[in-house]
Design an enzyme around this catalytic site. Structure first.
Site, mmCIF file in Angstrom:
data_model
loop_
_atom_site.group_PDB
_atom_site.id
_atom_site.type_symbol
_atom_site.label_atom_id
_atom_site.label_comp_id
_atom_site.label_asym_id
_atom_site.label_seq_id
_atom_site.Cartn_x
_atom_site.Cartn_y
_atom_site.Cartn_z
ATOM 1 N N HIS A 15 23.356 38.677 18.524
ATOM 2 C CA HIS A 15 23.277 38.147 19.891
ATOM 3 C C HIS A 15 22.933 36.662 19.858
ATOM 4 O O HIS A 15 21.809 36.251 20.140
ATOM 5 C CB HIS A 15 22.249 38.929 20.714
ATOM 6 C CG HIS A 15 22.686 40.304 21.062
ATOM 7 N ND1 HIS A 15 22.226 41.428 20.394
ATOM 8 C CD2 HIS A 15 23.561 40.758 21.996
ATOM 9 C CE1 HIS A 15 22.788 42.510 20.920
ATOM 10 N NE2 HIS A 15 23.601 42.132 21.886
ATOM 11 N N ASP A 61 24.515 37.004 27.586
ATOM 12 C CA ASP A 61 23.412 37.402 26.704
ATOM 13 C C ASP A 61 22.457 36.251 26.433
ATOM 14 O O ASP A 61 21.733 36.267 25.433
ATOM 15 C CB ASP A 61 23.953 37.928 25.369
ATOM 16 C CG ASP A 61 24.264 39.409 25.401
ATOM 17 O OD1 ASP A 61 23.639 40.140 26.194
ATOM 18 O OD2 ASP A 61 25.153 39.858 24.648
#
Length: 495
Positions: A224, A265
């Site tokens: 991420h 994200d």
């Protein structure tokens, strides 16, 4: 819904005209460069740009730190403050997420020094600001904006010419852009789609906003991080070009789709929602244990939009609508709502009642497209798909190691001793990816892109099964290691 409706188009044009008129005197020193290449020496040219920048901001209000002054402050945490703007949407300040230190887990001791060097390298160069200054003076180029520095031209520019192909290698592109894949990609796509001209975006503010987004992704996360955001954005670009969808999209739809993909994200800590809940993290309490990470990604994006002033020239009702729709898109990436969206999508397809002329239906399809882009890694070519799979599992394992060191129960898929990469990926493909992409294939009427993705998906699943068999063959008699049973769901989208 209309993007530049008559109700506010005239107001926007009047404001822009006033800004152009007021900035003419301050920018006259640069007028010699409007139609040619750089002719002044670099130190003198920098001095001219600084003068224009300072003059422009003195006309707009109280002076704030400029692009050449205290640039590092843009990358510093701003505390845990939360802002409420005129639009009424609560926002998080950049850097409000308390850092969860995973450096003790297989990372270098000097990671802080490395991060500092990267920040220095990622500072936007003078050449970019010079090109941006042309738009500050109301000069909209008729040709493509040269958003890449000379060091980035060549291979990176060649890759951008093929950004709409499914085998686009985002890892190579990130290396060629010196870690600036997200900023470079978004600037290019905004220019390709004509969004900069359509929304009259200030290029300096756009670069500042995109720089904030890129820097707020945690580079120490194996999965991420900003490269994942760039990969999702590139996939979203491919989906926006699907023939069935493309002819109905408005500039606002495209703007929202790309922005949500880039920021979906942002500020991800590298651990999932159950971890935040069981450690009683303040965000879990703030969002009442519901879509905790997705809510934070959205509110952080709103905070950065306001801090950068990217949309400050738009009417308040337009800004509010953009912020709300961005939230709706980002919140749709919550994997715990997978069945909700999938069931609704199936129902629409069974009833054949999706009307892409309707703004609400287009927004729902954008939600589905973003969900597909977020978990499309198993649909990439094997060389790329495997890298993503190993990265996400490494992030899972780091969380498991952290839970073990804190005497917490290890979360599903996070135990490196029992949860192997092939087993995790087979379950992820079977229970999460395949059901969604089968319905997406129905929606696109089996387009060339979806047929290619489904072909890669089948091949990759077969590859993981072969690897699982090879890993388990020597230990086939060991308890807890069945050869045929696949895990009951979970996977890349869990965090």
């Amino acid at each position: 819904m209309p993007v530049l409706s008559r109700s506010w188009a005239s107001e926007l044009g009047r404001r822009l005209a006033m800004r152009e008129e007021s900035s003419t005197s301050s920018a006259c020193a640069l007028s010699a460069h409007q139609h040619g290449s750089l002719v002044l020496e670099l130190p003198e040219l920098i001095k001219q740009i600084k003068l224009a920048w300072k003059s422009r901001h003195s006309l707009q209000g109280p002076k704030k730190p400029g692009i050449f002054e205290n640039e590092d402050s843009l990358c510093q945490p701003q505390g845990d403050g939360r802002l409420r703007g005129q639009t009424g949407v609560l926002s998080e300040r950049r850097g409000s997420y308390p850092f969860i230190d995973l450096r003790l887990l297989n990372t270098t001791v000097h990671s802080g020094e490395i991060g500092t060097k990267k920040k220095v390298k990622r500072l936007l160069s003078f050449q970019r600001y010079f090109h941006a200054s042309r738009l500050l003076r109301g000069i909209v180029p008729q040709t493509s904006l040269h958003l890449l520095d000379e060091d980035y031209l060549g291979q990176a520019a060649h890759m951008l010419s093929k950004v709409g192909t499914w085998n686009f290698d985002i890892f190579l592109f990130d290396r060629l852009t010196n870690g600036n894949s997200l900023v470079t990609l978004l600037c290019h796509l905004f220019n390709v789609y004509g969004l900069i001209h359509h929304f009259q975006l200030d290029m300096v503010k756009l670069h500042r906003f995109l720089g904030m987004v890129q820097e707020d992704y945690h580079s120490q996360n194996p999965y991420h991080n900003a490269v994942h955001a760039a990969d999702v954005t590139q996939a979203m670009h491919c989906y926006l070009k699907e023939p069935k969808l493309a002819r109905h999209l408005t500039p606002l739809d495209i703007f929202l789709g790309l922005m949500a993909a880039a920021a979906h994200d942002v500020d991800h800590p590298g651990v999932n929602q159950p971890f935040l809940i069981k450690t009683k993290h303040h965000l879990a309490s703030l969002y009442q244990n519901t879509s905790v990470l997705e809510s934070h990604h959205w509110r952080s994006t709103v905070g950065m939009l306001r801090e950068s002033g990217l949309l400050s020239h738009l009417p308040a009702h337009m800004t509010q609508d953009i912020e709300q729709q961005l939230g709706s898109l980002i919140l749709a990436t919550d994997i715990s709502r997978q069945n909700e969206f999938l069931g609704r999508f199936k129902s629409h397809l069974d009833n054949n009642d999706i009307n892409l002329e309707d703004a609400e239906h287009r927004h729902f399809v954008l939600q589905i497209a973003l969900k597909c882009a977020d978990i499309c890694n198993p649909c990439r070519v094997w060389e790329l798909s495997r890298q993503w799979s190993e990265r996400v599992c490494e992030e899972f394992y780091r969380q498991g190691d952290l839970e073990r060191s804190c005497d917490l129960e290890i979360s599903p898929l996070c135990n490196q001793q029992s949860d192997t990469v092939p087993v995790i990926q087979i379950g992820f493909i079977t229970y999460i990816v395949e059901p969604l992409f089968e319905e997406w294939t129905r929606f696109t009427d089996g387009s060339l892109l979806t047929e290619s993705m489904m072909g890669h998906l089948r091949k990759n699943k077969s590859q993981w099964r072969q690897l699982r068999h090879k890993q388990q063959e020597p230990a086939g008699d060991c308890p807890g290691q069945p050869l045929s049973k696949e895990p009951e769901g979970g996977g890349m989208g869990v965090p």
